[in-house]
Design an enzyme around this catalytic site. Structure first.
Site, short mmCIF file in Angstrom:
data_model
loop_
_atom_site.label_atom_id
_atom_site.label_comp_id
_atom_site.label_asym_id
_atom_site.label_seq_id
_atom_site.Cartn_x
_atom_site.Cartn_y
_atom_site.Cartn_z
N LYS A 67 -1.83 9.18 -0.41
CA LYS A 67 -0.61 8.92 0.37
C LYS A 67 0.49 8.60 -0.63
CE LYS A 67 0.23 5.02 2.79
NZ LYS A 67 0.23 4.08 3.93
N HIS A 138 7.41 -5.15 12.74
CA HIS A 138 6.99 -3.80 13.12
C HIS A 138 5.47 -3.69 13.23
CE1 HIS A 138 7.18 0.53 13.37
NE2 HIS A 138 6.35 0.63 12.36
N GLN A 139 4.75 -4.13 12.19
CA GLN A 139 3.28 -3.98 12.19
C GLN A 139 2.63 -4.85 13.25
OE1 GLN A 139 1.76 -1.74 10.30
NE2 GLN A 139 3.56 -1.23 9.07
N MET A 219 -3.38 -9.61 7.04
CA MET A 219 -3.01 -8.21 6.89
C MET A 219 -1.69 -7.99 6.14
SD MET A 219 -5.64 -7.04 8.31
CE MET A 219 -5.21 -5.33 8.12
N GLY A 220 -0.92 -9.05 5.91
CA GLY A 220 0.42 -8.84 5.34
C GLY A 220 0.44 -8.71 3.82
N ASP A 222 -0.19 -7.22 0.61
CA ASP A 222 -0.62 -5.94 0.04
C ASP A 222 0.02 -5.69 -1.32
OD1 ASP A 222 1.97 -5.65 0.87
OD2 ASP A 222 1.64 -3.85 2.07
N LYS A 226 2.59 -11.62 -3.03
CA LYS A 226 2.66 -11.98 -1.60
C LYS A 226 1.54 -12.95 -1.26
CE LYS A 226 4.85 -7.90 0.42
NZ LYS A 226 4.63 -6.74 1.30
#
Ligand code: NAD
Length: 321
Positions: A67, A138-139, A219-220, A222, A226
């Protein structure tokens, strides 16, 4: 070679298909049948953009590719297109010939939501009833929809740094006929499952905000730097991840491993639970935590699945390439 444009994805890809693709590829990774290539992520010095590649090879599923994409922070304001932009490229593993080019924007949200829902299916208590959300961007809406399908939840609670975004969660809860309540972080103690999906660089969720028996999907985080949860929570939890190498370098576990509160050897791939080689949750009181870092193989899996669906429905564009 097949092209599946971004505009076609919404009508093709279902949450069920994304779930199956991600669950299968996590299982293949844990068996050693699929692996991710090192991630490239560059600040390109143009438009303040972050651009990179996530790739891999799934021998079991026959998916090879990458990707390509990233984050262009001024897109929305200057060009009225979304800031996250990505495209998936698939290659024939037998010949190296280009096989498909697939819009990757919606697929990214679907595969990310599928990852946390796979973790909920395999690790949350069966009697989980209250779903807690940290993050409302958004996610988060994709995460919430996918999670609500995994257990008989009867209520959604949520916290967000920017409370004006919380109606995003309330709307999705309403789609499922469920009540939504905005809470302080302490209020998340009522949750049986918590999903964190923010772009935070500091710990938000502390160990004291989490009750025994909770499953947390982080999940945030990445990217290096962070962070969403405090290392003490990682230390308290039984920790699972999509890929250990990413978890300890750019995932949520980067901080706990650096601080010495969690050993890399104590982090298990979720695929091992799917394959039955790890028991997963072992008591009702155990806190389980999934560090979903986002691996290239997830993108390839959902893209391969969508190409099949697009060909079947006659909407894939064939080009001689
Ligand atoms: P978004 O911009 O739509 O929403 C950001 C969310 O983070 C909002 O809820 C916002 O209120 C909150 N937030 C922003 N700054 C914060 C801070 N300093 N402290 C606490 N909360 C803060 O973004 P999104 O598209 O929903 O993405 C959310 C995160 O998920 C990002 O970090 C993104 O990189 C990550 N992501 C991860 C994966 C994966 O596979 N793990 C995939 C896609 C996106």
């Amino acid at each position: 070679m097949w092209i599946v444009p971004e505009r076609e994805i919404a009508d093709l890809m279902t949450r069920e298909a994304a779930f199956a693709a991600v669950e299968n590829v996590f299982a293949a990774m844990a068996r050693g049948d699929a692996y991710n290539f090192p991630v490239i992520r560059e600040a390109i010095g143009h438009e303040d953009a972050l651009y990179g590649f996530k790739g891999g090879f799934d021998r079991a599923g026959g998916a090879l590719g990458l990707k390509a994409g990233g984050y262009w922070p001024h897109n929305l304001e200057r060009r009225q297109i979304i800031n996250h932009q990505s495209t998936v490229f698939l290659f024939d593993p037998d010949t190296g010939k280009a096989q498909a080019m697939v819009g990757g924007n919606l697929l990214t949200a679907l595969r990310t939501a599928a990852a946390s829902s796979v973790s909920i299916r395999h690790l949350a208590r069966k009697d989980a009833r209250i779903l807690g959300m940290v993050g409302a961007g958004h996610q988060a809406t994709f995460q919430l929809r996918a999670a609500l399908e995994q257990r008989a939840f009867d209520k959604v609670i949520g916290w967000n740094l920017h409370p004006d975004m919380l109606p995003n969660l309330e709307k999705v809860a309403a789609e499922f006929g469920l009540p939504f309540e905005a809470v302080e972080l302490e209020g998340l103690r009522a949750a049986d499952v918590i999903i964190t999906i923010t772009s935070s660089f500091d710990a938000i969720l502390m160990s004291e905000h989490v009750s025994d028996g909770t499953h947390i999907a982080c999940m945030g985080t990445d990217t290096v730097g962070k962070q969403e949860v405090e290392p003490a929570l990682i230390a308290r939890a039984t920790v699972f991840t999509d890929e250990v190498a990413q978890s300890v370098t750019l995932g949520e576990c980067q901080h706990a491993v650096a601080a010495g509160t969690k050993a890399q050897a104590d982090i298990t791939e979720l695929g091992a639970v799917i394959n039955g080689t790890h028991a997963g949750r072992q008591s009702e009181a155990e806190v389980t935590l999934f560090d979903g870092t986002g691996v290239g193989l997830q993108d390839l899996a959902v893209a391969a699945s969508v190409v099949d669906l697009a060909i079947e429905k006659g909407v894939a564009i064939e080009v001689d390439f």
